[in-house]
Design a protein around this motif. Sequence first.
Motif, mmCIF file in Angstrom:
data_model
loop_
_atom_site.group_PDB
_atom_site.id
_atom_site.type_symbol
_atom_site.label_atom_id
_atom_site.label_comp_id
_atom_site.label_asym_id
_atom_site.label_seq_id
_atom_site.Cartn_x
_atom_site.Cartn_y
_atom_site.Cartn_z
ATOM 1 N N VAL A 103 0.849 -1.190 0.000
ATOM 2 C CA VAL A 103 0.000 0.000 0.000
ATOM 3 C C VAL A 103 0.886 1.242 0.000
ATOM 4 O O VAL A 103 1.758 1.393 0.862
ATOM 5 N N MET A 104 0.643 2.130 -0.980
ATOM 6 C CA MET A 104 1.420 3.366 -1.099
ATOM 7 C C MET A 104 0.827 4.410 -0.158
ATOM 8 O O MET A 104 -0.301 4.867 -0.357
ATOM 9 N N ILE A 105 1.601 4.765 0.868
ATOM 10 C CA ILE A 105 1.094 5.622 1.941
ATOM 11 C C ILE A 105 1.693 7.029 1.845
ATOM 12 O O ILE A 105 2.912 7.203 1.747
ATOM 13 N N ASN A 106 0.809 8.006 1.893
ATOM 14 C CA ASN A 106 1.190 9.421 1.886
ATOM 15 C C ASN A 106 1.977 9.751 3.160
ATOM 16 O O ASN A 106 1.565 9.383 4.261
ATOM 17 N N VAL A 161 5.925 2.654 1.663
ATOM 18 C CA VAL A 161 5.312 1.466 1.069
ATOM 19 C C VAL A 161 5.148 0.460 2.199
ATOM 20 O O VAL A 161 6.128 -0.091 2.710
ATOM 21 N N ALA A 162 3.898 0.239 2.595
ATOM 22 C CA ALA A 162 3.607 -0.662 3.715
ATOM 23 C C ALA A 162 3.247 -2.035 3.158
ATOM 24 O O ALA A 162 2.314 -2.172 2.358
ATOM 25 N N ARG A 200 -1.694 7.142 -1.531
ATOM 26 C CA ARG A 200 -1.328 8.059 -2.604
ATOM 27 C C ARG A 200 -0.876 7.311 -3.844
ATOM 28 O O ARG A 200 -1.053 6.112 -3.965
ATOM 29 N N SER A 201 -0.230 8.026 -4.750
ATOM 30 C CA SER A 201 0.034 7.530 -6.102
ATOM 31 C C SER A 201 1.253 6.625 -6.192
ATOM 32 O O SER A 201 2.061 6.534 -5.270
ATOM 33 N N ASN A 202 1.377 5.987 -7.342
ATOM 34 C CA ASN A 202 2.406 4.986 -7.595
ATOM 35 C C ASN A 202 3.538 5.562 -8.439
ATOM 36 O O ASN A 202 3.371 6.558 -9.137
ATOM 37 N N HIS A 225 -3.096 1.841 -4.592
ATOM 38 C CA HIS A 225 -2.646 3.229 -4.762
ATOM 39 C C HIS A 225 -3.762 4.057 -5.378
ATOM 40 O O HIS A 225 -4.837 3.539 -5.726
ATOM 41 N N ALA A 226 -3.485 5.352 -5.549
ATOM 42 C CA ALA A 226 -4.430 6.258 -6.198
ATOM 43 C C ALA A 226 -3.675 7.053 -7.244
ATOM 44 O O ALA A 226 -2.968 8.002 -6.933
ATOM 45 N N GLY A 227 -3.789 6.628 -8.493
ATOM 46 C CA GLY A 227 -3.070 7.295 -9.559
ATOM 47 C C GLY A 227 -1.625 6.843 -9.644
ATOM 48 O O GLY A 227 -1.197 5.922 -8.940
#
Length: 364
Positions: free
Chosen positions: A76-79, A109-110, A126-128, A145-147
Amino acid sequence: MNNRLRGSLAAILAATIVMTAACGGSNAAPVNVPPEPTASPTMEATPIPTAAPLPYTAPLSGIGLAQEAKFRPMAVMINNFSAARPQSGLTGADVIWEVLAEGGITRLVAIFQSTESLSDTIGPIRSNRKYLIDIADSYGAVMAHAGGSPEAYGILQKQGKPYLDEITNAGSYFWRSKDRKAPHNLYSSLEKLRDGAEKKKYSDDKPVPVYQFSENGTVAGASGAEDARDITIKFLMDSYKVGYIYDETSGLYSRSINGEPHIDLNNNATLAAANLIVFETTHRTLDDVGRLSVDLVSGGNAYLFQKGKKIDIDWVSAPDDMIRFATKEGAEISLVPGKTYIHIVPNKPALAEHVAWVQSASAG
């Protein structure tokens, strides 16, 4: 009266006289009959009950489990922008990576694999980026991710990567919180993400990569080990510093950002890890936006922190596509069972310019 009968009567009479003397008045001499000896009680040691060892081990954390962790890892892409902190769900991750994004801000990156709390909130998401895909690929993970950057989208779509993108293909498996402003308010949970992965038919039967673990890790007793209980990591900007303080009792490093505890909003717990790794590699700016290329293939220098000590190690891109870590002699390191945090910093300036440590928090 025969002799045998006379003997029996005499014996009875003698016994009667003795009993009468023993039970008579004050003129009778007391008869002290010693008590029969009794056996001394034997004090048997009561065994102290010990918990039976758990039958399974989490492949990415080395923690004992009652049930086997079979799930495909989720990356999971974390802000990590200041407005996105404190984040939610990071205490549930097996491994957390921290790497630069645009503008000197880092992204986390979790990696979730053995986590049992499926309904816990995770985010903000957040995004990748291409190098974030490389990290996820190292675990064979499904990405959330988001975007993403144009380069990342090209890889995801042309190479058939397993991903859940809130913008293009999995919006229903994410939600927006009203407590924060966009884009720092996108969340999900493992329950939703795994449902999404199942819906997309992303296989869950791929082998999960495994780290090597031992209770003492690699640093304990290693030649050249240095005391390191108060650690500071600088990525790019002087205004952003990650700190870790080692606690002897728990054996964990508690994380801070700019001197403030880095906590999980879900439970108010300070983020902590049993193993810290910092490695250097080439970073290159790609465009005017500041997007980066980060080399995760060539290998290079790294530091390993465990048990309040530090040694020099190497990072390598292994044949199994996983980024591995080895001693200077070439042996794969052993991690201490628990969470691992991995940090990627530029190799210009060199690694030693990004990381500082002292023997204790009170040291100079």
